[in-house]
Motif scaffolding. Structure first.
Motif: not given
Length: 374
Positions: A173-194
């Protein structure tokens, strides 16, 4: 993250196993709340069969992890202490550790706020897919779309009138399978959660119906949420500055979960799909090391014939485990392990730094363990 059902046994197991070598300061546990279970399309609450004055409850889904990291203060602690990246992975998939360093390299190179691990996916496969959705105003969003929604959505697009089918050029498929493993950049992640949403992602309901009337469920369901819907929060708060992408790696190297019992695994194998059982996950774990070792070292490795275990075809031999303390990358494997021959009935475990192996001929079991690293 635990739930009311798993919190106590998880804590007991960690204590029993001495945190598997981690210090207490390295282990943080957050417990999600449970939500009422629903019995039908009218949203009737499910009453406990043993106590009619109590209602059944279920975990709310792994999407709660974002809010819990905010509520517990962990995300802010990570950010204020200078930590840069957080990796979310499924503990049922031991091969995922092979993906961490490549994903980190991609995220650093492209400055991603969120990076999803993907594997090649066949058209129509029952797995979520990573897509880029574009609105009429030109705004776009890179996000997971569940397989039961993907095909009808694609058929409404002028570029994918045939729906979710294999690309003849790749066989996938042209659309790859998501296997639910995420890498996030903590500074922007924490800012969004706040921000105003405090890490709460959108809910949905996914019932399994008893019949075509689609009114009564096979079993009680619940409102749930998914951690891979984080891009909705990122784009809501960061707007066009949110950088969301994905990294596709081969399935044999990064994805073989132990999520099904033997019966379900055998049924899946009979349909030509990966079994997803403990035995197949173990076999694929060994197989990945066989492929890495063979390609990196030039060693001749004889693979055993598949055998059936409770209706699941697996190849368990030779069994090879190369601990991270021996080599972290395929390049390092090639530098430390050169040539040789390994028979199909062999077992090899290598642990510890400073080990170099040349022209090993193995027809049996060999464990190399270096305990003094000085």
């Amino acid at each position: 993250m635990t739930s009311g059902d798993t919190d106590a046994p998880t804590r007991a197991l960690l204590e029993q196993e001495n945190n598997y070598g981690l210090s207490d300061s390295q282990v943080n546990i957050v417990m999600q709340d449970k939500v009422p279970a629903l019995s039908d399309s009218l949203g009737r609450l499910t009453v406990n069969k043993k106590d009619r004055w109590n209602i059944e409850t279920k975990p709310h889904g792994h999407g709660d992890v974002h809010h819990l990291l905010h509520r517990s203060g962990l995300a802010e602690q990570w950010s204020s202490s200078g930590k840069k990246w957080a990796f979310f992975f499924q503990d049922t998939n031991p091969l995922v550790i092979h993906a961490l360093l490549p994903m980190l390299g991609v995220s650093v190179d492209r400055d991603y706020d969120m990076n999803s691990l993907c594997v090649p996916r066949r058209g129509g496969e029952a797995a979520g897919a990573i897509t880029t959705l574009t609105r009429e105003n030109g705004e776009s969003l890179t996000i997971n779309v569940e397989y039961n929604q993907l095909d009808p959505m694609l058929r409404e697009s002028p570029d994918f009138k045939d729906g979710d089918v294999d690309d003849p050029a790749t066989g996938y498929s042209a659309f790859p399978g998501n296997v639910n493993n995420l890498l996030v950049k903590i500074p922007s992640y924490a800012a969004v959660l706040a921000g105003p949403d405090q890490g709460v992602v959108d809910e949905f309901v996914n019932p399994k119906y008893k019949d075509d009337t689609r009114t009564t469920f096979k079993k009680p369901t619940r409102l749930e949420c998914m951690m891979q819907d984080l891009p909705l929060l990122l784009t809501k708060q960061l707007g066009s500055e949110a950088k969301v992408g994905f990294t596709t790696m081969q399935r044999w190297l990064t994805f073989s979960p132990a999520k099904n019992d033997p019966g379900a695994g055998a049924d899946s194998a009979a349909k030509g799909s990966p079994p997803g059982s403990p035995s197949s996950a173990e076999a694929d774990f060994y197989s990945a090391y066989l492929s890495i070792l063979g390609a990196a070292s030039g060693a001749s490795i004889e693979r055993a014939e598949p055998v059936s275990k409770l209706g699941i075809p697996v190849t368990l031999m030779p069994a090879i485990v190369l601990e991270p303390s021996f080599a972290l990358t395929s390049e390092e494997v090639g530098e430390k392990f050169k040539g040789g021959k390994i028979s199909s009935r062999s077992t090899l475990v290598v642990e510890g730094a400073g080990v170099e192996i040349e022209d090993l001929e193995l027809d049996g079991a060999l464990v190399i363990k270096v305990t003094n690293q000085n």
